[in-house]
Design a protein around this motif. Sequence first.
Motif, mmCIF file in Angstrom:
data_model
loop_
_atom_site.group_PDB
_atom_site.id
_atom_site.type_symbol
_atom_site.label_atom_id
_atom_site.label_comp_id
_atom_site.label_asym_id
_atom_site.label_seq_id
_atom_site.Cartn_x
_atom_site.Cartn_y
_atom_site.Cartn_z
ATOM 1 N N UNK A 148 0.839 -1.196 0.000
ATOM 2 C CA UNK A 148 0.000 0.000 0.000
ATOM 3 C C UNK A 148 0.871 1.241 0.000
ATOM 4 N N UNK A 149 0.653 2.096 -0.993
ATOM 5 C CA UNK A 149 1.368 3.364 -1.056
ATOM 6 C C UNK A 149 0.608 4.392 -0.221
ATOM 7 N N UNK A 150 1.303 4.981 0.745
ATOM 8 C CA UNK A 150 0.664 5.947 1.632
ATOM 9 C C UNK A 150 1.219 7.355 1.484
ATOM 10 N N UNK A 151 2.432 7.466 0.909
ATOM 11 C CA UNK A 151 3.032 8.781 0.816
ATOM 12 C C UNK A 151 4.198 8.820 -0.141
ATOM 13 N N UNK A 152 4.868 9.966 -0.166
ATOM 14 C CA UNK A 152 5.982 10.164 -1.090
ATOM 15 C C UNK A 152 7.114 9.176 -0.852
ATOM 16 N N UNK A 153 7.411 8.897 0.421
ATOM 17 C CA UNK A 153 8.529 8.009 0.715
ATOM 18 C C UNK A 153 8.373 6.635 0.077
ATOM 19 N N UNK A 154 7.135 6.225 -0.132
ATOM 20 C CA UNK A 154 6.907 4.919 -0.751
ATOM 21 C C UNK A 154 7.372 4.871 -2.201
ATOM 22 N N UNK A 155 7.496 6.020 -2.839
ATOM 23 C CA UNK A 155 7.976 6.038 -4.226
ATOM 24 C C UNK A 155 9.426 5.576 -4.318
ATOM 25 N N UNK A 156 10.156 5.624 -3.210
ATOM 26 C CA UNK A 156 11.551 5.176 -3.180
ATOM 27 C C UNK A 156 11.664 3.663 -2.955
ATOM 28 N N UNK A 157 10.544 2.992 -2.718
ATOM 29 C CA UNK A 157 10.564 1.546 -2.457
ATOM 30 C C UNK A 157 11.180 0.804 -3.652
ATOM 31 N N UNK A 158 12.201 -0.039 -3.424
ATOM 32 C CA UNK A 158 12.841 -0.768 -4.536
ATOM 33 C C UNK A 158 11.877 -1.630 -5.345
ATOM 34 N N UNK A 159 10.721 -1.969 -4.761
ATOM 35 C CA UNK A 159 9.736 -2.766 -5.498
ATOM 36 C C UNK A 159 9.171 -2.010 -6.697
ATOM 37 N N UNK A 160 9.369 -0.690 -6.728
ATOM 38 C CA UNK A 160 8.857 0.131 -7.828
ATOM 39 C C UNK A 160 9.939 0.435 -8.871
ATOM 40 N N UNK A 161 10.987 -0.335 -8.896
ATOM 41 C CA UNK A 161 12.082 -0.084 -9.838
ATOM 42 C C UNK A 161 11.568 0.018 -11.274
ATOM 43 N N UNK A 162 11.973 1.096 -11.946
ATOM 44 C CA UNK A 162 11.640 1.350 -13.362
ATOM 45 C C UNK A 162 10.135 1.344 -13.625
ATOM 46 N N UNK A 163 9.351 1.823 -12.661
ATOM 47 C CA UNK A 163 7.895 1.757 -12.864
ATOM 48 C C UNK A 163 7.144 2.977 -12.345
ATOM 49 N N UNK A 164 7.851 4.095 -12.107
ATOM 50 C CA UNK A 164 7.201 5.304 -11.599
ATOM 51 C C UNK A 164 7.259 6.402 -12.657
ATOM 52 N N UNK A 165 6.119 7.021 -12.919
ATOM 53 C CA UNK A 165 6.044 8.168 -13.826
ATOM 54 C C UNK A 165 5.795 9.423 -12.994
ATOM 55 N N UNK A 166 6.508 10.486 -13.324
ATOM 56 C CA UNK A 166 6.324 11.733 -12.575
ATOM 57 C C UNK A 166 6.218 12.915 -13.539
ATOM 58 N N UNK A 167 5.629 13.989 -13.041
ATOM 59 C CA UNK A 167 5.552 15.226 -13.814
ATOM 60 C C UNK A 167 6.920 15.903 -13.821
ATOM 61 N N UNK A 168 7.047 16.952 -14.640
ATOM 62 C CA UNK A 168 8.376 17.516 -14.911
ATOM 63 C C UNK A 168 8.584 18.914 -14.354
ATOM 64 N N UNK A 169 7.937 19.242 -13.238
ATOM 65 C CA UNK A 169 8.139 20.550 -12.625
ATOM 66 C C UNK A 169 9.239 20.445 -11.582
#
Length: 345
Positions: A148-169
Motif C-alpha cells: 500500500x502506497x501511503x506517501x511520497x517516501x513509498x515512491x523510493x521503495x525498490x519494489x517500484x524499480x523502473x515503474x514510476x512516472x512523474x511530472x516535470x516541474x
Amino acid sequence: MKKKLLALLCAVLLLLGLSGCGGKESQSKELVLYTWEGMFPQEVLDGFTQKTGVKIVYSNFDYDETMLEKLTQAKGGDYDIVIADDYIIEQAVNAGLVQAIDKSAVDNFGNINPRYQGQFYDPEDKYTVPYGCGIPLIVYDPSAVDFEIKGYNDLWNPALKDSVAITANYRVINGITLLSMGKSMNEEDLDVIAQAGEKLLALAPNIRLIQDDNTQNALLNGEASAAFLYTSQVTQVMAENPDLKVVYPEEGLGYGIMAAFIPVNAPNAKAANEFLRYLLEPEISKACMEYIGYVNTNGAADSIVDPALVAPDSAGSGEFIMNVSEEANDAYNRNWTAFKAACGQ
C-alpha cells in the motif's frame, strides 16, 4: 473644413455602431482574456457574451514567465483578464502590474472557499479570484503494486524499480522530496536543498518517465505502476480506470492556485470585473472545473460540482510552492539537472 468633415464622419460611425475614431467604443465591447490554451469550455465564453454583449478575445501563453514578460512590456495594458499561477501573480502584484478588484461589482466574492483566500500572493484578497486549485497526487495500480502506497517516501521503495512516472516541474519534485524529509517545499537552506538532491538521486532507479503532458497515459497503458500526477491528470486517469487508487500523501500536500486578475491598465476593466463575477456563479464554476479537472475553489459550487473535484477535509496539511531566493532556486535547478541525468532523461 477637413476637421469638420472628420468630426462629422466620426459621429456617423458612432451612430452606426462602427469602430469609429479613437477605438474606445469598440474596446467597451471586447474583453481580452489571456491564459493558457484550453482553459474554458466554449459555452462558458459564449454565455458571457450573450449575457453582457461583450465579445471575448481569447489569447494564450505557454509559460507564466512569458505572460509576465508580455504584461511588463505592455505596462499592464493590452489584456483585461489574466489567469496564471500563484507565484507569478505575486511577482506581477509586486511589480505594480495588477489593479484592485471592484468588490461592489464582484458582489459574490464571498462565494470563494475560505481555504483558498488570504494566500501568500494576495494576503488581503485585493487583486485576485481563484479559478482552480491544483493538488498533485500519487495514483497507483493496486494490481501491479504489492504494497500500500501511503506517501511520497513509498515512491523510493525498490519494489517500484523502473515503474514510476512523474511530472516535470523541478520545484514540485524537489518539493515532495523535501516533504518526504519532513522539510518545507520552500526550503531556503542550501545544505538542506543539497541533501534533498542526494535523496532525489536515490529515486532515479525507480523512474520510468518524466513528462508534463499526458503523464497519466503511462498508468493507463501499463508502462508505469505508480505515478505522481497533476490534478487534471488524476481526474482523467480515474475517469478512465476507476480501479486505480488515489493517494493523499501522509507527509502533506503541495497546493497551487490558478487565479484571475485585472492588469493595472486593462482597456476594459469594467467588463473584467463583470467577468470575475460571472466566474463566481456556481453553475459557471461547475462547468469550468469539470472541463479542466481542477479542484473547485468556489465554495458555493461544492454541492453541485463533481465530488472528485472537491478537496476533502481529510486531505491534510499542505503548502504552496512560493518564490524563493535566487541562490535557493539555482540549487533546486542543480538538483533537477543531476536527477534527470541520473534518470537518463
